[in-house]
Design a protein around this motif. Structure first.
Motif, PDB file in Angstrom:
ATOM      1  N   LYS A 113       0.824  -1.197   0.000  1.00 25.53           N
ATOM      2  CA  LYS A 113       0.000   0.000   0.000  1.00 25.53           C
ATOM      3  C   LYS A 113       0.864   1.256   0.000  1.00 25.53           C
ATOM      4  O   LYS A 113       1.859   1.327   0.720  1.00 25.53           O
ATOM      5  N   PHE A 114       0.476   2.239  -0.820  1.00 21.21           N
ATOM      6  CA  PHE A 114       1.234   3.493  -0.923  1.00 21.21           C
ATOM      7  C   PHE A 114       1.199   4.261   0.400  1.00 21.21           C
ATOM      8  O   PHE A 114       0.171   4.319   1.080  1.00 21.21           O
ATOM      9  N   ARG A 115       2.351   4.829   0.763  1.00 17.11           N
ATOM     10  CA  ARG A 115       2.446   5.644   1.971  1.00 17.11           C
ATOM     11  C   ARG A 115       2.843   7.061   1.591  1.00 17.11           C
ATOM     12  O   ARG A 115       3.806   7.260   0.847  1.00 17.11           O
ATOM     13  N   GLN A 116       2.119   8.041   2.076  1.00 18.82           N
ATOM     14  CA  GLN A 116       2.452   9.437   1.809  1.00 18.82           C
ATOM     15  C   GLN A 116       3.785   9.796   2.456  1.00 18.82           C
ATOM     16  O   GLN A 116       4.219   9.164   3.431  1.00 18.82           O
ATOM     17  N   GLU A 117       4.422  10.839   1.900  1.00 19.95           N
ATOM     18  CA  GLU A 117       5.753  11.224   2.390  1.00 19.95           C
ATOM     19  C   GLU A 117       5.884  12.740   2.402  1.00 19.95           C
ATOM     20  O   GLU A 117       5.560  13.412   1.419  1.00 19.95           O
ATOM     21  N   LEU A 118       6.351  13.268   3.514  1.00 20.69           N
ATOM     22  CA  LEU A 118       6.629  14.698   3.645  1.00 20.69           C
ATOM     23  C   LEU A 118       8.127  14.881   3.852  1.00 20.69           C
ATOM     24  O   LEU A 118       8.712  14.268   4.751  1.00 20.69           O
ATOM     25  N   SER A 119       8.763  15.709   3.004  1.00 16.82           N
ATOM     26  CA  SER A 119      10.212  15.912   3.055  1.00 16.82           C
ATOM     27  C   SER A 119      10.550  17.392   3.099  1.00 16.82           C
ATOM     28  O   SER A 119       9.817  18.229   2.559  1.00 16.82           O
ATOM     29  N   LEU A 120      11.661  17.686   3.723  1.00 12.02           N
ATOM     30  CA  LEU A 120      12.160  19.056   3.830  1.00 12.02           C
ATOM     31  C   LEU A 120      13.611  19.071   3.348  1.00 12.02           C
ATOM     32  O   LEU A 120      14.381  18.156   3.648  1.00 12.02           O
ATOM     33  N   GLY A 121      13.989  20.130   2.591  1.00 13.26           N
ATOM     34  CA  GLY A 121      15.336  20.166   2.060  1.00 13.26           C
ATOM     35  C   GLY A 121      15.844  21.562   1.791  1.00 13.26           C
ATOM     36  O   GLY A 121      15.146  22.556   1.983  1.00 13.26           O
ATOM     37  N   ALA A 122      17.096  21.615   1.334  1.00 17.40           N
ATOM     38  CA  ALA A 122      17.754  22.873   0.979  1.00 17.40           C
ATOM     39  C   ALA A 122      18.404  22.715  -0.387  1.00 17.40           C
ATOM     40  O   ALA A 122      18.834  21.616  -0.758  1.00 17.40           O
ATOM     41  N   LEU A 139      14.925  26.955   0.510  1.00 19.24           N
ATOM     42  CA  LEU A 139      14.328  25.831   1.222  1.00 19.24           C
ATOM     43  C   LEU A 139      13.192  25.236   0.410  1.00 19.24           C
ATOM     44  O   LEU A 139      12.461  25.949  -0.281  1.00 19.24           O
ATOM     45  N   THR A 140      13.038  23.905   0.519  1.00 20.87           N
ATOM     46  CA  THR A 140      12.021  23.176  -0.229  1.00 20.87           C
ATOM     47  C   THR A 140      11.249  22.269   0.713  1.00 20.87           C
ATOM     48  O   THR A 140      11.840  21.607   1.565  1.00 20.87           O
ATOM     49  N   ILE A 141       9.931  22.226   0.562  1.00 16.14           N
ATOM     50  CA  ILE A 141       9.096  21.258   1.259  1.00 16.14           C
ATOM     51  C   ILE A 141       8.278  20.515   0.213  1.00 16.14           C
ATOM     52  O   ILE A 141       7.708  21.130  -0.697  1.00 16.14           O
ATOM     53  N   ARG A 142       8.250  19.191   0.335  1.00 11.43           N
ATOM     54  CA  ARG A 142       7.567  18.366  -0.674  1.00 11.43           C
ATOM     55  C   ARG A 142       6.669  17.342   0.010  1.00 11.43           C
ATOM     56  O   ARG A 142       7.079  16.670   0.962  1.00 11.43           O
ATOM     57  N   TRP A 143       5.454  17.243  -0.481  1.00  7.57           N
ATOM     58  CA  TRP A 143       4.483  16.299   0.058  1.00  7.57           C
ATOM     59  C   TRP A 143       4.044  15.369  -1.069  1.00  7.57           C
ATOM     60  O   TRP A 143       3.369  15.777  -2.003  1.00  7.57           O
TER      61      TRP A 143
END
Length: 221
Positions: free
Chosen positions: A24-33, A61-65
């Motif tokens: 099953k697919f799991r959502q992902e939240l990431s933070l980066g530079a 800065l980058t945030i990705r969901w």
């Protein structure tokens, strides 16, 4: 006999359900530079200005969901340099360039394909920016080597910048985070100078090509 068939069927259903749950697919939240390089120019009309591509820098800065398989949303807050650099082919000893510093906010759709370790992606969406400073580098000393020089004495008149951007990239996912290499093209829909009928330029919109490296860490899955 019927009881054995029903029992076997239930076991198979539970086993398939367990496999499906594992996949099953799991959502992902990431933070980066990120940090990278920009190459920009300004499209002037109704008078043409001879230009090369001006080099600058970008970072932020980058945030990705990742909201579902192969699709997500990405937002950034960046410092970016853009502007223009003029060419003087008949008198190459002269130089003139304008650097405009922006804080920008792209809101992008993130589309990706690939494996758990390596992905190919495309980011597409709108961008808004605000200019907080500009700098001129020139050695003309009053000379007018090109036919068009009016823009030299014109300060930035429109500080808000907006347009569309997008481009492809590659992502390497490791145990310590993800490393992304991305190319992007930005086409401004606004102008840096006033463009009314009585103004000198009818168009003065920016075009920017950038390449940047981003490091991202997942916050949760």
């Amino acid at each position: 006999m019927i009881r054995k068939v029903i029992t076997t069927a239930l076991v198979c259903v539970l086993a398939l359900g367990g496999i499906h749950a594992q996949d099953k697919f799991r959502q992902e939240l990431s933070l980066g530079a990120s940090f990278g390089t920009t190459f920009s120019k300004v499209s002037f009309a109704q008078t043409k200005v001879q230009q090369g591509m001006k080099m600058g820098y970008t970072g932020g800065l980058t945030i990705r969901w990742i909201t579902e398989k192969n699709l997500g949303l990405q937002a950034e807050v960046n410092f970016v340099q853009q502007g223009w650099e003029e060419k003087f082919e008949e008198q190459p000893q002269y130089k003139y360039s304008r650097t405009i510093n922006y804080i920008e906010l792209p809101i992008l759709t993130h589309i990706y394909f690939g494996s758990k370790r390596f992905r190919v992606f495309v980011n597409l969406g709108p961008k808004v920016g605000y200019a907080f400073g500009e700098k001129t580098d020139e050695n003309l000393n009053g000379a007018t080597p090109n036919t068009e020089n009016t823009q030299h004495g014109m300060p930035l008149e429109k500080k808000f910048d907006w347009g569309l951007c997008g481009g492809p990239g590659f992502e390497l996912r490791t145990g310590i985070g993800s490393f992304l290499l991305e190319g992007r093209y930005y086409y401004a829909l606004g102008d840096i100078f006033n463009s009314r009928k009585e103004d000198y330029f009818s168009k003065s919109s920016s075009q920017v090509i950038s390449a940047k490296l981003t490091y991202m860490i997942p916050i949760f899955k």
